[in-house]
Design a protein around this motif. Structure first.
Motif, PDB file in Angstrom:
ATOM      1  N   HIS A   1      11.660  11.949  -5.337  1.00 44.19           N
ATOM      2  CA  HIS A   1      12.925  11.294  -5.647  1.00 44.19           C
ATOM      3  C   HIS A   1      12.693   9.744  -5.890  1.00 44.19           C
ATOM      4  N   ALA A   2      12.865   9.288  -7.097  1.00 48.20           N
ATOM      5  CA  ALA A   2      12.686   8.075  -7.316  1.00 48.20           C
ATOM      6  C   ALA A   2      13.920   7.116  -6.931  1.00 48.20           C
ATOM      7  N   TRP A   3      13.949   6.308  -6.105  1.00 54.71           N
ATOM      8  CA  TRP A   3      15.010   5.325  -6.018  1.00 54.71           C
ATOM      9  C   TRP A   3      15.183   4.034  -6.955  1.00 54.71           C
ATOM     10  N   SER A   4      16.277   3.451  -7.317  1.00 51.46           N
ATOM     11  CA  SER A   4      16.211   2.085  -7.829  1.00 51.46           C
ATOM     12  C   SER A   4      15.637   1.344  -6.858  1.00 51.46           C
ATOM     13  N   ALA A   5      14.794   0.421  -7.148  1.00 51.63           N
ATOM     14  CA  ALA A   5      14.094  -0.394  -6.125  1.00 51.63           C
ATOM     15  C   ALA A   5      15.166  -1.312  -5.645  1.00 51.63           C
ATOM     16  N   LEU A   6      16.007  -1.902  -6.435  1.00 49.46           N
ATOM     17  CA  LEU A   6      16.993  -3.102  -6.061  1.00 49.46           C
ATOM     18  C   LEU A   6      17.861  -2.178  -4.992  1.00 49.46           C
ATOM     19  N   THR A   7      18.270  -1.058  -5.233  1.00 49.63           N
ATOM     20  CA  THR A   7      19.031  -0.294  -4.399  1.00 49.63           C
ATOM     21  C   THR A   7      18.528  -0.232  -2.737  1.00 49.63           C
ATOM     22  N   VAL A   8      17.282   0.064  -2.735  1.00 48.47           N
ATOM     23  CA  VAL A   8      16.678   0.415  -1.565  1.00 48.47           C
ATOM     24  C   VAL A   8      16.477  -0.973  -0.721  1.00 48.47           C
TER      25      VAL A   8
ATOM     26  N   GLY B   1      15.769  -1.783 -12.773  1.00 50.90           N
ATOM     27  CA  GLY B   1      15.345  -0.688 -13.549  1.00 50.90           C
ATOM     28  C   GLY B   1      14.112   0.040 -12.897  1.00 50.90           C
ATOM     29  N   GLU B   2      13.253  -0.806 -12.006  1.00 50.22           N
ATOM     30  CA  GLU B   2      12.226  -0.450 -11.394  1.00 50.22           C
ATOM     31  C   GLU B   2      12.547   0.702 -10.301  1.00 50.22           C
ATOM     32  N   THR B   3      11.595   1.562 -10.181  1.00 50.78           N
ATOM     33  CA  THR B   3      11.866   2.625  -8.987  1.00 50.78           C
ATOM     34  C   THR B   3      10.993   2.540  -8.057  1.00 50.78           C
ATOM     35  N   ILE B   4      11.166   3.081  -6.711  1.00 50.04           N
ATOM     36  CA  ILE B   4      10.364   3.150  -5.763  1.00 50.04           C
ATOM     37  C   ILE B   4      10.422   4.816  -5.220  1.00 50.04           C
ATOM     38  N   THR B   5       9.337   5.337  -5.029  1.00 46.38           N
ATOM     39  CA  THR B   5       9.432   6.739  -4.441  1.00 46.38           C
ATOM     40  C   THR B   5       9.183   6.853  -3.041  1.00 46.38           C
ATOM     41  N   ILE B   6      10.137   7.096  -2.197  1.00 43.29           N
ATOM     42  CA  ILE B   6       9.832   7.028  -0.706  1.00 43.29           C
ATOM     43  C   ILE B   6       9.989   8.537  -0.293  1.00 43.29           C
ATOM     44  N   PHE B   7      10.837   9.201  -0.296  1.00 42.11           N
ATOM     45  CA  PHE B   7      10.793  10.691  -0.060  1.00 42.11           C
ATOM     46  C   PHE B   7      10.308  11.668  -1.110  1.00 42.11           C
ATOM     47  N   GLY B   8       9.535  12.489  -0.970  1.00 42.20           N
ATOM     48  CA  GLY B   8       8.835  13.253  -2.018  1.00 42.20           C
ATOM     49  C   GLY B   8       9.490  13.380  -3.284  1.00 42.20           C
TER      50      GLY B   8
ATOM     51  N   ALA C   1       0.788  -1.212   0.067  1.00 36.30           N
ATOM     52  CA  ALA C   1      -0.226  -0.060  -0.178  1.00 36.30           C
ATOM     53  C   ALA C   1       0.825   1.180  -0.234  1.00 36.30           C
ATOM     54  N   ASP C   2       1.773   1.291   0.649  1.00 36.27           N
ATOM     55  CA  ASP C   2       2.745   2.359   0.972  1.00 36.27           C
ATOM     56  C   ASP C   2       4.054   1.985   1.739  1.00 36.27           C
ATOM     57  N   PHE C   3       5.264   2.295   1.511  1.00 36.19           N
ATOM     58  CA  PHE C   3       6.240   2.313   2.091  1.00 36.19           C
ATOM     59  C   PHE C   3       6.280   2.585   3.666  1.00 36.19           C
ATOM     60  N   TRP C   4       5.380   3.700   3.770  1.00 37.70           N
ATOM     61  CA  TRP C   4       5.635   4.439   5.024  1.00 37.70           C
ATOM     62  C   TRP C   4       4.711   3.669   6.200  1.00 37.70           C
ATOM     63  N   TYR C   5       3.536   3.177   5.439  1.00 38.20           N
ATOM     64  CA  TYR C   5       2.804   2.339   6.684  1.00 38.20           C
ATOM     65  C   TYR C   5       3.488   1.300   7.092  1.00 38.20           C
ATOM     66  N   ALA C   6       4.245   0.606   6.176  1.00 36.71           N
ATOM     67  CA  ALA C   6       5.036  -0.896   6.552  1.00 36.71           C
ATOM     68  C   ALA C   6       6.187  -0.187   7.378  1.00 36.71           C
ATOM     69  N   PHE C   7       6.837   0.982   7.133  1.00 36.38           N
ATOM     70  CA  PHE C   7       7.618   1.582   7.870  1.00 36.38           C
ATOM     71  C   PHE C   7       7.339   1.511   9.422  1.00 36.38           C
ATOM     72  N   PHE C   8       6.256   2.330   9.518  1.00 34.55           N
ATOM     73  CA  PHE C   8       5.661   2.789  10.799  1.00 34.55           C
ATOM     74  C   PHE C   8       5.145   1.520  11.627  1.00 34.55           C
TER      75      PHE C   8
END
Lengths: 516, 605
Positions: B171-178, B162-169, A429-436
């Motif tokens: 900026h897209a990160w490489s999913a694998l790196t995360v 190649g896939e990305t995940i956005t965590i902080f407003g 659903a969302d990274f932060w849900y899992a995080f918290f």
């Protein structure tokens, strides 16, 4: 999906037996306590109560063994007209969501009664009877498929609980009972109004009819909020949770066990039996609120638990945090759908929430039993009064450390399964849900094991601890049985998950289709 | 098993034992993957575990918790094998947490000792911080690959890049790196990398055999093993590798400095363990997984040896652990002395000893690496060689040579411990001395690991080295010419000069550089940060939330306010009430039923 959920009729009457046998047994125990001679009174009442509870448990086993895991339909259904003029029916049945909760109830009640022997000295027969009657009514709540019948069980169940806390409770029991009463009754009134409204719309009190009832967004929102008032209090969700620590602190051991293990689950059960399927669109539009409140429960309450000085309060707060996972698991469905476009993971979250409910029942029950064991000897719940209990009670220490680790979500115990699934699903659903949610790994371990360090480990703290005696056979049996189940469910949760899966999948399908 | 895989060339075993659960179409299973990486770990674990079992018979002989101790270490061996033999992330996490719990139980084994029960709580919580990342890493992988099985996840690694995940407003990160960094956070907890290293020195509160088994040879290397196992993932994320490299380099050098000022014999060895774990991590970051695992293996032997030898000294001196009150023990404890010497030489990488082969190869591989941060890492591991030699031989000289600073009454019955204690020392000394010779070829440069470890062609420094590898002897000769050896020798020389030949020198330095000494002695103040700021801060925050949120606002204002209202109301109605709450409840039910009846009837009509 309309009307796909036909109930399978089964005239065995097993659910009725499960409800009325303990109630009847309870009345007999009351009578035995009153009429037999003084010496034999306790023994007879006790014998009667235990055999009733054990018989109930044995009778409940076919619910599991004969359960058809391939269907989400109601099983073991009993249906008869009750108050025909209002179309109220005596309508019972279980699916994968309610059956495990019934087994949890029938499993724990004999243990509660067993633990009461020689501990409850004031009016023991009445104490045993209250629990038996409570058991019947709780099973009634979980198996009722008629809304009014459900409501009657729901409210009636509170009476023995009030009595248990109010009569056998601690010093501030009146305050605690009043608080409990205010909170729960206020919530329930709104639920009743919602149920009546639904009856007027559907023309029957059948909960299954409610599920398929089309409702506008506005109607759904009001009904959802009315249900929320009732169920959020029961779970309990932040900020309507403050009755729970007080009720736990004042309740006798058995009361705490049943309160944490079964009563809280009624809130969770309410959400999946009423709120989600009856008002899916309102649930979707308010899901962020629910997710937010559940994460507050995990994080905020986790911190609050750290600060507790009373063991029962600490476990009570821990319960609130753990129940946060249940709500999170229920309400992430739409966020998963919105982010990924598919419902993969929603079933996982909901399954995790259900497993968490069962597991929390076992673990919090075990922890309250354990605190009861210490309280019976020391008459204190204050962490500061303890220290080094392991020196004088090694067997007990081994078990409570195990329960504490389970409470901290150790893999291999049931406490891990639910949290793991909910965190994995929340990530979708969302990274932060899992995080918290995952902060519980640190916070949960922190408050639980810090308590263990101060209470169990260390050198003998004082004279009273030095004179403690280890578990007797009866206490050992109660705790060991719980330990076996906690471990078993952790190592092999598949049997439970199989029971849940058809119903959970059906529920997810149902609630992701708009009623508008 | 080793024979099966090495000599008979047995195939990789990958199968599941039972299904833990099936949910949402995802099969979560308990199963085993046994390839050569696993086999190597199994051999190390079971061998060291066996040695420690024997040793414990003598070491824990008089302890009232004798049986409890054995049940714990057996549980540990089981959990460790579950971890290394796993074929999926779920079971990996099982083993991962289970070894953490056994570590918790064993550090707190002497549960009446106040320091021990603080140390075990600390160890568990710090590990949990790591596990927090680890679990999120697993969740990331599941999200992107839809499975928890190694093989399937690895197969998807390249596409995940190649896939990305956005965590902080934004900026897209490489999913694998995360995913890789989160997994590595778990390894930082378990393998005690800065800043999650603080639990390991305190874990020395546990009995010495477990310091050897769990906190030196096996459990703390689980993080290293895990990263090596995940090499097919890490390889595709240069950022993650760089992160690993830098963290490892910081750990390798800066925890080594701390070892120089410690006076507790076990803590010196513990800081040495931290530093060596840093070395292994550096190797992982440089894509030299095989070198990391090779160092893991040699380290397991010589570090277990050093710990058990330290334990032998400790029991001979009746539980004295302060090296300032030792000295001149050579003539009393000859077997311990000689085996310690072997262990120490192996640790500093003296040519010919096991540690030489692994450490030299590791340093060279880092030198060949081109990943960002490798310059700093190379400097750290080279400088670390000097530091390692310094603290190792400082301890060695202070314990076994020089003036006898032991108590008179202890000296009277000072003798070598029984054979169950020294036999494992000898048995561990043999591989510490010799294991490098036959294994370096196949493990580092041969095809020992086969498909178990995956390295991209562009990262493969080890393969480059392999072209110039012509047997262990030439490797040895090559090493003799390298400056690394001379750094080690000068470390020994400085230790000898400052602590044995002219002890006043060490004292002078200490006084002259008081600030640095204090900084090192206080361990960079990290314990203070955690134990006086973070942990009590969390408890205080909890107290604040409780008193303000729960007690004052919710209870004080909302609940008790309405309770008072009800109280006032019931006071008015007291004449007709019994005062019992259950009568109220019952009356309300009756009332509500009437209400329902009235409502529904009214509507029907």
């Amino acid at each position: 999906m309309a009307h796909s959920r036909r109930e399978q009729l089964n005239m065995s009457g097993i659910l009725s037996t499960l409800i009325w046998l303990p109630v009847l047994g309870g009345l007999l125990v009351l009578a035995a306590g009153r009429w037999s001679t003084d010496n034999r009174r306790e023994g007879l009442a006790y014998w009667l109560a235990i055999s009733t509870a054990v018989a109930t448990f044995v009778i409940s086993l076919p619910l599991f063994t004969q359960f058809d895991t391939s269907t989400a339909s109601m099983q073991f259904v009993e249906r008869a007209p009750w108050i025909q003029v209002f179309k109220v029916e005596y309508f019972l049945g279980v699916d994968g969501l309610s059956m495990p909760l019934i087994l949890l109830t029938t499993f724990l009640t004999p243990l509660v009664l067993l633990a009461a022997k020689n501990v409850i000295k004031d009016r023991p027969a009445q104490y045993l009877a209250a629990f038996l009657i409570l058991e019947g009514l709780m099973i009634g709540v979980f198996s009722a498929l008629d809304a009014l019948l459900f409501y009657v069980f729901w409210e009636a169940m509170l009476i023995p609980m009030f009595v248990i806390i109010g009569v056998w409770g601690g010093e501030r029991r009146i305050y605690a009972t009043l608080k409990f009463f205010l909170y729960t009754f206020l919530g329930s009134v709104f639920m009743l109004v919602a149920l009546i409204y639904l009856y007027l719309q559907a023309g029957s009190y059948s909960i299954l009819d409610f599920h398929d009832l089309p409702l506008s967004q506005v109607e759904q929102t009001w009904i959802f909020l009315a249900f929320l008032a009732a169920f959020a209090v029961k779970v309990p969700m932040w900020p309507v949770h403050t009755w729970l620590p007080d009720a736990h602190v004042e309740a006798p051991t058995g009361g705490s066990v049943i309160l944490a293990a079964v009563l809280l689950k009624m809130g969770g059960y309410g959400f999946i039996r009423f709120s989600l399927p009856i008002t899916p669109d309102a649930s979707r539009s308010l899901d962020l609120l629910m997710i937010g409140l559940s994460l507050v429960a995990v994080v905020y309450i986790g911190f609050v638990a750290l600060a507790q000085k009373d063991m029962k309060k600490l476990i009570a707060y821990s319960s609130i945090a753990h129940m946060g996972f249940v709500i999170l698991g229920f309400f992430i469905v739409w966020k998963i759908l919105a982010r990924t476009g598919v419902t993969d993971g929603a079933v996982m979250g909901m399954t995790g929430a259900m497993v968490q409910m069962i597991s929390h029942g076992l673990i919090s029950g075990a922890l309250f039993f354990s605190i009861g064991v210490m309280y019976d000897r020391m008459h204190s719940r204050q962490i500061a009064d303890y220290g080094g209990v392991i020196n004088t009670m090694p067997k007990f220490a081994a078990l409570i450390v195990f329960f504490a680790l389970a409470n901290a979500g150790l893999p291999g115990t049931s406490g891990f399964v639910g949290e793991f699934l909910v965190i994995l699903a929340a990530f979708r659903a969302d990274f932060w849900y899992a995080f918290f949610a995952a902060t519980t790994l640190v916070l949960g371990a922190g408050y639980t094991l810090w308590m263990i360090k101060r209470v169990i480990f260390g050198a003998v703290a004082n004279e009273k601890v030095a004179q403690l005696t280890d578990l007797n056979g009866r206490e050992f049996f109660v705790l060991a049985v719980l330990a076996v189940f906690i471990l078993g469910l952790g190592l092999w949760p598949a049997p439970l998950v199989d029971v849940l899966s058809a119903s959970v999948e059906h529920l997810v399908n149902h609630i992701t289709q708009s009623k508008l | 098993m080793l024979k099966h895989h090495l000599i008979d060339g047995g195939p990789v075993f990958n199968g599941s034992v039972y299904t833990w659960m099936v949910v949402d179409g995802i099969h979560m299973e308990i199963g085993f993957l046994v390839d050569r990486l696993t086999v190597l770990m199994m051999t190390v674990v079971t061998f060291v575990s066996f040695m420690v079992h024997i040793y414990t018979v003598g070491y824990m002989h008089d302890d009232p918790g004798y049986q409890r101790f054995f049940s714990y270490i057996s549980l540990f061996t089981f959990s460790m094998l579950v971890l290394v033999m796993s074929n999926n992330f779920l079971q990996l996490f099982f083993g991962w947490e289970a070894v953490g719990v056994v570590s918790y139980l064993l550090i707190g084994f002497w549960y009446t000792k106040p320091t021990a029960i603080v140390a075990n709580l600390k160890a568990f919580l710090v590990n949990r911080v790591g596990d927090f990342g680890f679990l999120l890493g697993i969740a990331t992988l599941l999200y992107f690959t839809g499975t928890l099985d190694y093989i399937d996840v690895f197969a998807r690694a390249e596409t995940m890049q190649g896939e990305t995940i956005t965590i902080f407003g934004g900026h897209a990160w490489s999913a694998l790196t995360v995913a890789c960094i989160l997994l590595f956070v778990g390894a930082m907890g378990k393998s005690a990398q800065v800043p999650l290293h603080v639990w390991l020195p305190d874990s020395m509160e546990g009995p010495t055999p477990i310091s050897a088994l769990i906190h030196a040879a096996t459990m703390v290397t689980a993080g290293v093993f895990m990263v090596a196992r995940m090499s097919p993932l890490f390889e595709f994320s240069e950022t993650a590798l760089s992160f690993v490299l830098v963290i490892g380099a910081i750990t390798a050098l800066f925890t080594g400095f701390l070892g120089v000022v410690q006076n507790d014999i076990k803590r010196v060895v513990a800081y040495s363990t931290l530093s060596q774990l840093g070395y292994m991590t550096v190797a992982l970051g440089a894509s030299a997984y095989a070198a990391g695992i090779f160092h893991l293996m040699t380290h397991a032997f010589f570090k277990a040896l050093l710990f058990l030898a330290a334990g032998s000294v400790i029991i001979a001196l009746h539980h004295e652990q302060d090296i300032r009150r030792m000295g001149g023990l050579k003539k009393y404890l000859p077997i311990t002395y000689w085996t310690s010497l072997i262990g120490s030489l192996a640790l500093i990488g003296f040519p010919g000893f096991a540690g030489f082969f692994s450490k030299d190869a590791l340093i060279e591989a880092v030198g060949l690496s081109s990943i960002p941060g490798s310059g700093f890492a190379y400097f750290s591991v080279v400088a670390g060689v000097f530091v390692t030699a310094l603290y190792t031989f400082r301890m060695f000289f202070l314990v076994f040579h020089g003036s006898e600073r032991i108590d008179e009454d202890v000296r009277g019955h000072l003798r070598e411990p029984p054979w169950v204690v020294w036999a494992p020392l000898v048995l561990l000394a043999i591989p510490s001395l010799l294991i490098g010779w036959p294994t370096i070829g196949p493990v580092l440069f041969g095809d020992y690991f086969g498909s178990a470890i995956f390295v991209l062609e562009s990262h493969n420094g080890l393969a480059e080295m392999g072209h110039e590898f012509h047997g262990p002897l030439s490797f040895l000769l090559h090493g003799l010419k390298s400056p690394v050896l001379y750094l080690a020798l000068s470390g020994i020389a400085v230790a000898w000069y400052a602590y044995l030949y002219k002890p006043s020198v060490a004292e002078n330095i200490r006084r002259r550089f008081g600030v640095i000494y204090t900084l090192l002695d206080r361990k960079y103040y990290m314990d203070e940060l955690y134990q006086t700021v973070l942990a009590p801060g969390a408890a205080r925050l909890g107290g604040l939330l409780w008193r303000v949120g729960d007690v004052a606002i919710i209870d004080g204002a909302a609940v008790n306010g309405s309770a008072r209202l009800v109280g006032w109301f019931s006071g008015v109605l007291r004449q007709i009430q019994t005062g019992y709450l259950y009568t109220y409840a019952f009356a309300m039910i009756i009332g509500l039923v009437v209400l329902v009846a009235w409502l529904t009837l009214g509507v029907n009509n």
